[in-house]
Design an enzyme around this catalytic site. Structure first.
Site, PDB file in Angstrom:
ATOM      1  CB  SER A  91      -0.919   0.008   1.223  1.00 22.79           C
ATOM      2  OG  SER A  91      -1.568   1.255   1.327  1.00 22.79           O
ATOM      3  CG  HIS A 114      -3.864  -1.539  -1.893  1.00 25.38           C
ATOM      4  ND1 HIS A 114      -4.950  -2.270  -2.331  1.00 25.38           N
ATOM      5  CD2 HIS A 114      -4.313  -0.763  -0.874  1.00 25.38           C
ATOM      6  CE1 HIS A 114      -6.010  -1.952  -1.591  1.00 25.38           C
ATOM      7  NE2 HIS A 114      -5.650  -1.031  -0.708  1.00 25.38           N
ATOM      8  CG  ASP A 127      -5.427   2.410   0.603  1.00 25.84           C
ATOM      9  OD1 ASP A 127      -6.378   1.649   0.376  1.00 25.84           O
ATOM     10  OD2 ASP A 127      -4.365   2.029   1.128  1.00 25.84           O
ATOM     11  CG  MET A 131      -8.488   7.285   2.424  1.00 22.72           C
ATOM     12  SD  MET A 131      -7.601   7.297   4.002  1.00 22.72           S
ATOM     13  CE  MET A 131      -6.676   5.770   3.859  1.00 22.72           C
ATOM     14  CG  HIS A 148      -9.476   0.322  -0.990  1.00 22.55           C
ATOM     15  ND1 HIS A 148      -8.962  -0.009   0.252  1.00 22.55           N
ATOM     16  CD2 HIS A 148     -10.825   0.358  -0.829  1.00 22.55           C
ATOM     17  CE1 HIS A 148      -9.965  -0.170   1.107  1.00 22.55           C
ATOM     18  NE2 HIS A 148     -11.097   0.062   0.475  1.00 22.55           N
ATOM     19  CG  MET A 162     -11.333   3.333   1.749  1.00 15.82           C
ATOM     20  SD  MET A 162     -10.077   3.220   3.044  1.00 15.82           S
ATOM     21  CE  MET A 162      -8.611   3.171   2.025  1.00 15.82           C
ATOM     22  CG  MET A 193     -11.896  -2.490   4.781  1.00  9.82           C
ATOM     23  SD  MET A 193     -10.334  -2.071   3.962  1.00  9.82           S
ATOM     24  CE  MET A 193      -9.494  -1.142   5.253  1.00  9.82           C
ATOM     25  N   GLY A 232      -9.180   4.106   6.995  1.00 10.98           N
ATOM     26  CA  GLY A 232      -8.874   5.519   7.158  1.00 10.98           C
ATOM     27  C   GLY A 232      -7.438   5.818   7.535  1.00 10.98           C
ATOM     28  N   GLY A 285      -3.308   4.034   8.282  1.00 14.40           N
ATOM     29  CA  GLY A 285      -2.382   2.907   8.284  1.00 14.40           C
ATOM     30  C   GLY A 285      -1.877   2.626   9.689  1.00 14.40           C
ATOM     31  N   GLY A 286      -1.177   1.496   9.825  1.00  9.23           N
ATOM     32  CA  GLY A 286      -0.492   1.188  11.075  1.00  9.23           C
ATOM     33  C   GLY A 286      -1.362   0.625  12.187  1.00  9.23           C
ATOM     34  CG  ASP A 331      -6.464  -2.648   2.911  1.00 10.18           C
ATOM     35  OD1 ASP A 331      -5.456  -2.397   3.597  1.00 10.18           O
ATOM     36  OD2 ASP A 331      -6.995  -1.825   2.147  1.00 10.18           O
ATOM     37  N   GLY A 332      -5.084  -4.408   5.952  1.00  6.88           N
ATOM     38  CA  GLY A 332      -4.944  -3.818   7.273  1.00  6.88           C
ATOM     39  C   GLY A 332      -4.278  -4.725   8.284  1.00  6.88           C
ATOM     40  N   GLY A 333      -3.167  -4.280   8.816  1.00  6.96           N
ATOM     41  CA  GLY A 333      -2.514  -5.014   9.892  1.00  6.96           C
ATOM     42  C   GLY A 333      -1.823  -6.297   9.484  1.00  6.96           C
ATOM     43  N   GLY A 371       1.187  -2.302   4.157  1.00  6.96           N
ATOM     44  CA  GLY A 371       1.666  -0.927   4.106  1.00  6.96           C
ATOM     45  C   GLY A 371       2.899  -0.722   4.950  1.00  6.96           C
TER      46      GLY A 371
END
Length: 215
Positions: free
Chosen positions: A7, A32, A34, A36, A65, A67, A136, A141, A143-144, A174-176, A196
């Site tokens: 990402s 990827h 993102d 927003m 993606h 959002m 998700m 919204g 990262g991290g 997507d995420g973590g 990411g």
């Protein structure tokens, strides 16, 4: 073997060309991206001009993606900017079937994303219109964030639904995603891992991508 989609939300925006070159020379499969709008999610990232410039740097798949609210208004513009895959959120689409058809008719692969609170069974009637389902595994919204463990249950549910419907939809997470949990995520049924911070905060990003690819 899972596809790896770093990402660029976690990239160094002052040295974006350098990070794009790193991804091009790595084992990463997708870029990827993102987008927003500060409405659908409480953050604003980058938009069409940045994606158009990133597109010029790579032959790899650009996985965009959205959002954002009212994504149907911008689908054609993202196609022109260079998106290969365009993912919209179920929660943002009043007419999801129409939105997915619109994306495919524009010549892109169609993706649908689900927030952590959204049940998988809501996709039953549109699964054949979706090339990718992005689950998700954090609240969208920022990262991290830490991976939400319940996502593993949702992956297994979604995989069962894909098999039941005889669909060829890919499952994207997507995420973590980290080197520590990637194996468990793939084992549950994931096909694509978005990473990411795990990639871009690594001392050796290309080597980290190689490690993820080897899992």
């Amino acid at each position: 073997m899972a596809l790896i989609a770093p990402s660029l939300l976690s990239a160094d925006f002052l040295n974006l060309q350098k990070d794009c070159d790193m991804l091009n020379n790595s084992q990463a499969d997708w870029f990827h991206l993102d987008v927003m709008d500060g409405r659908f999610v409480p953050n604003i990232s980058f938009g069409l001009p940045v994606i158009a410039h990133i597109r010029k740097t790579t032959q790899k798949i650009c996985d965009v993606h959205l959002m954002i609210e009212e994504p149907e208004k911008y689908a054609e513009a993202f196609k022109e900017a260079g998106a290969d895959i365009l993912t919209v959120h179920l929660e943002a689409c009043r007419h999801l079937h129409r939105n997915l058809q619109q994306i495919r008719q524009l010549g892109m692969k169609a993706g649908v994303a689900l927030n952590p609170h959204t049940p998988v069974h809501l996709l039953a009637d549109v699964l054949h219109e979706a090339d990718v389902v992005c689950l998700m595994s954090v609240n969208p919204g920022f990262g991290g964030q830490q991976f939400i463990p319940h996502t593993l249950h949702k992956i297994r549910q979604l995989k069962a639904l894909i098999l039941e419907k005889n669909a060829s939809t890919l499952i994207e997470i997507d995420g973590g995603v980290t080197l520590n949990n990637a194996a468990e995520i793939i084992q549950a049924g994931a096909d694509v891992l978005v990473a990411g911070n795990t990639v871009f905060k690594s001392a050796h990003p290309s080597a980290t991508i190689k490690e993820l690819k080897a899992i």
